[in-house]
Design a protein around this motif. Structure first.
Motif, short mmCIF file in Angstrom:
data_model
loop_
_atom_site.label_atom_id
_atom_site.label_comp_id
_atom_site.label_asym_id
_atom_site.label_seq_id
_atom_site.Cartn_x
_atom_site.Cartn_y
_atom_site.Cartn_z
N ALA A 10 -49.67 45.12 89.76
CA ALA A 10 -48.37 45.49 89.20
C ALA A 10 -48.35 46.98 88.87
N SER A 11 -47.38 47.69 89.43
CA SER A 11 -47.26 49.12 89.14
C SER A 11 -45.85 49.50 88.71
N GLN A 12 -44.91 48.53 88.71
CA GLN A 12 -43.54 48.85 88.36
C GLN A 12 -42.82 47.60 87.86
N LEU A 13 -41.77 47.83 87.07
CA LEU A 13 -40.89 46.74 86.69
C LEU A 13 -39.58 46.92 87.44
N LEU B 32 -38.87 50.80 88.47
CA LEU B 32 -39.31 51.86 87.57
C LEU B 32 -40.83 51.81 87.47
N ARG B 33 -41.47 52.91 87.86
CA ARG B 33 -42.93 52.95 87.83
C ARG B 33 -43.46 52.92 86.41
N GLN B 34 -44.70 52.44 86.27
CA GLN B 34 -45.30 52.31 84.95
C GLN B 34 -45.31 53.63 84.19
N ALA B 35 -45.74 54.71 84.84
CA ALA B 35 -45.82 56.01 84.16
C ALA B 35 -44.45 56.47 83.69
#
Length: 200
Positions: free
Chosen positions: A16-19, A76-79
């Motif tokens: 998982a890298s994004q929501l 939306l990326r995690q960062a």
């Protein structure tokens, strides 16, 4: 991001890298057993987020997400998410409320499957879907969400055959009927009374 009907957005165990934020359409979050049976934890629609748990906890996906029909989403990326939440504390609070709601819904699902018979579980689900997706019309409350009987069973932890049998009984009683693939609650108040019982 777009997802075609019945296609997966991601699978349980994926990194998982994004929501995602749903722009158009609806998706379901589910878990499958080795024998192929499924339990649907949630259905999300426009304006709702999904995939947030794994991103916030930095783990793999905890459920599979599949489109009910053709969908459009923003990612939306995690960062970027963490940066946004640091500068917008109100958004962080709202996301906490989303997570709390998901935990509450999951707890209710587990309790219902343990303690309530199918008619009560199904009535509760139909009433909830009526509140979320219902449209008043002359012959009752039309649930504007097309689900197969198998998908309906997945929502309440039952087989397609059990759902079909219960729908036939309620149709005979005049509680529900089908309208172009959608369920119509012909007597929604009576369905609410059925859903309010808390004993088996």
């Amino acid at each position: 991001t777009s997802v075609n009907a019945r296609k997966e957005l991601f699978h349980r165990g994926d990194p998982a890298s994004q929501l995602y934020i749903v722009v158009r359409g609806r998706l379901k979050a589910l878990v499958s057993s080795p024998d192929g049976s499924e339990i649907v934890f949630n259905i999300v629609g426009p304006g709702e987020v999904l995939g947030e748990l794994a991103v916030l906890n930095n783990t793999v996906r905890t459920a599979t997400v599949q489109a009910i029909d053709g969908r459009e989403l923003l990612s939306l990326r995690q960062a970027d998410l963490f940066q946004f939440l640091r500068s917008h504390p109100e958004a962080a609070i709202k996301l906490c409320r989303v997570l709390a709601g998901r935990v509450s819904n999951l707890s209710e699902l587990v309790a219902d499957m343990q303690f309530l018979n199918l008619p009560f579980r199904l009535a509760k689900k139909l009433v909830a879907m009526g509140r979320a997706y219902g449209q008043e019309q002359d012959d009752g409350l039309r649930i504007k969400l097309k689900l197969s009987q198998e998908e309906g069973g997945d929502l309440v932890g039952a087989t397609r055959e059990s759902i079909n049998k219960q729908f036939r009984a309620w149709t005979k009683e005049g509680l529900i009927h089908l309208d172009r693939g959608c369920i119509v609650l012909a007597r929604p108040k009576e369905m609410e009374r059925l859903a309010s019982y808390e004993s088996v």
